[in-house]
Design an enzyme around this catalytic site. Structure first.
Site, short mmCIF file in Angstrom:
data_model
loop_
_atom_site.label_atom_id
_atom_site.label_comp_id
_atom_site.label_asym_id
_atom_site.label_seq_id
_atom_site.Cartn_x
_atom_site.Cartn_y
_atom_site.Cartn_z
N LYS A 169 26.67 59.21 109.19
CA LYS A 169 27.50 58.17 108.79
C LYS A 169 28.33 58.44 107.60
O LYS A 169 28.15 59.59 106.91
CB LYS A 169 26.50 57.22 108.04
CG LYS A 169 26.95 55.72 107.84
CD LYS A 169 26.60 55.00 109.34
CE LYS A 169 27.22 53.56 109.22
NZ LYS A 169 26.74 52.68 110.49
N ASP A 190 32.47 50.63 111.18
CA ASP A 190 31.40 50.07 110.53
C ASP A 190 32.23 49.15 109.59
O ASP A 190 33.18 48.39 110.01
CB ASP A 190 30.60 50.83 109.96
CG ASP A 190 29.24 50.31 109.31
OD1 ASP A 190 28.17 50.52 110.29
OD2 ASP A 190 28.99 49.93 108.33
N1 GLU Z 1 28.50 51.50 112.86
C1 GLU Z 1 27.52 51.10 114.01
C2 GLU Z 1 26.16 51.51 113.84
O1 GLU Z 1 25.76 51.14 112.64
C3 GLU Z 1 28.17 51.95 115.34
C4 GLU Z 1 28.23 53.38 114.98
C5 GLU Z 1 28.77 54.21 116.17
O2 GLU Z 1 29.20 53.57 116.95
O3 GLU Z 1 28.88 55.47 116.22
O4 GLU Z 1 25.40 51.77 114.47
#
Ligand code: GLU
Length: 451
Positions: free
Chosen positions: A130, A170
């Site tokens: 992340k 996100d």
């Molecule tokens: N931010 C999204 C999550 O919390 C998607 C992450 C992604 O697609 O890599 O899963």
């Protein structure tokens, strides 16, 4: 070594707290997982002796960097950026980028930790990561956002790659920001590769990626209701948030015959007793995405609705609830209120929206309660499919992707049943998701030895 010689849960958590001071969100996420994993590991010597949970709860690396940019008035602004690469035992690091003033290292570490289990649950080969920044996109011009994204990527590019780490969106990062970051990545590296997901359809993006998190959460909810021989027809739903996840969750609830009563943002919530139908959802999408407006203005467009300032919607009686805004938005008392009002099922569209007290309340009440790592995995699952399409230089049709998303959500539901069925008709989805996600990552780590 006898199992009883291993540290117990409180001692383990003491260590986590000591090593991660001032990181309450991270400690909270580890605690929620550790509560189930310690029970699961009781008779599994190898996981103990190889310190698997301890290793998953220690990110592979945390990269922190300065992001300097110039605002429209010529002022030099300095933000902090991070990429947390938590674990790549089963695939390249994968997870979104969040731009929000509340972003700290603790928040990103909790999100990367959660992502590790979520991605494992999808069944696709993706590790957990992340990233983000404390940059506040609210009130910024498009040019300011572009300059920020470019500066952010000017550092990030050296840490990512299609087989290394694949970020996505996100909170505060959507298609527009992914475009700016992809443009800068390509400019620096001269490499057109699937290094980000959530891309535009013209340049390597996947159909239904935008809808996937919200739709997936409702598919998961429908799977849970089916275990009680129920469906969404005629059910009332309380939803928090009004961004991508919330509006698409609302859309799918409506498509499946339910009635959506609320949406919210950081200013408060709107309650529409007539139900928020597709036309109203479309208005919210345009209003929030294109006009960057506040949910409060919904009541001007639809005067039968009311706006409640500074509050979350959990006091509105409903059959099902979907927290789709942000972490710790649903507290113990909110959970008690939902249950007292007859709520039967909760599916999290956000990451860790329910605090630990709330989780314990839902578990004790034995309602259908899905943690985000299970119910909101549809977004990252379609990101995984976007990666496959990029590697193969092809794109699947919409119907194919819709079916794959449905199948993946049913697969996650099955995994939760495999480890969370407590008998007597009660399924502990938190436990099921934690154990199924952990086991996959843990077994890969065992194969690699001490690394
Ligand atoms: N931010 C999204 C999550 O919390 C998607 C992450 C992604 O697609 O890599 O899963």
């Amino acid at each position: 070594m006898a199992v009883s010689d291993h540290v117990d849960l409180p001692t383990f958590m003491e260590g986590v707290k000591k090593r991660n001071p001032y990181q309450p969100e991270f400690v909270q996420a580890v605690q929620e997982v550790a509560e189930d994993i310690f029970e699961f590991m009781q008779d599994k010597e190898e996981y103990h002796s190889q310190q698997i949970l301890r290793r998953i709860a220690e990110p592979d690396r945390v990269v922190s960097f300065r992001v300097c940019w110039e605002d429209d008035n010529g002022n030099i602004r300095v933000q902090r950026g991070w990429r947390v690469q938590n674990n790549n035992a089963i695939g390249p690091y994968k997870g979104g980028i969040r731009f929000h003033p509340s972003v700290t290292e603790s928040v990103l570490k909790f999100l990367a930790f959660e992502q590790t289990f979520k991605n494992a649950l999808t069944g696709l080969p993706m590790g957990g990561g992340k990233g983000g920044s404390n940059f506040n996109p609210k009130g910024k011009s498009v040019r300011e956002i572009m300059r920020f994204c470019q500066s952010f990527m000017t550092e990030l590019y050296r840490h990512i790659g299609a087989d290394i780490d694949v970020p996505a969106g996100d909170i505060g990062v959507g298609g527009r920001e992914i475009g700016f970051m992809f443009g800068q990545y390509k400019r620096i590296t001269n490499n057109f590769t699937g290094v980000l997901t959530g891309k535009g359809l013209e340049w390597g993006g996947s159909l239904i990626r935008t809808e996937a998190t919200g739709y997936g959460a409702v598919y998961f909810l429908a799977n849970m209701l089916a275990t009680k021989s129920e469906d969404l027809t005629g059910k009332t739903a309380v939803i928090s948030g009004s961004g991508n996840v919330a509006t698409h969750a609302a859309e799918k609830i409506v498509q499946l015959g339910g009635k959506v009563l609320t949406l919210s943002d950081s200013g408060g919530y709107i309650h529409d007793p007539d139900g928020i139908d597709q036309e109203k959802i479309d208005w919210v999408k345009t209003h929030k995405t294109h006009r960057r407006g506040r949910i409060e203005e919904y009541v001007t467009a639809f005067p039968k609705a009311t706006f409640v300032a500074g509050k979350t919607p959990w006091g509105v009686p409903c059959d099902v609830a979907l927290p789709c805004a942000t972490q710790n938005e649903l507290l113990g008392d909110d959970a008690r209120m939902l249950i007292a009002n007859g709520c039967k099922a909760v599916a999290e569209g956000a990451n860790m929206p329910t605090d630990l007290d709330g989780v314990h309340v839902f578990k004790a009440a034995k309602i259908l309660y899905a943690p985000g790592k299970a119910s909101n995995a549809g977004g990252v699952a379609v990101s995984g499919l976007e990666m496959s399409q990029n590697s193969e230089r092809r794109s699947w049709k919409e119907e194919e992707l819709q079916q794959m998303l449905k199948d993946i959500m049913s697969g996650i539901h099955k995994s939760c049943l495999a480890y969370g069925d407590q008998g007597g008709g009660y399924i502990d989805y938190v436990k099921g998701a934690n154990i199924a996600g952990f086991k996959k990552v843990a077994d890969a780590m065992l194969a690699f030895g001490v690394v």
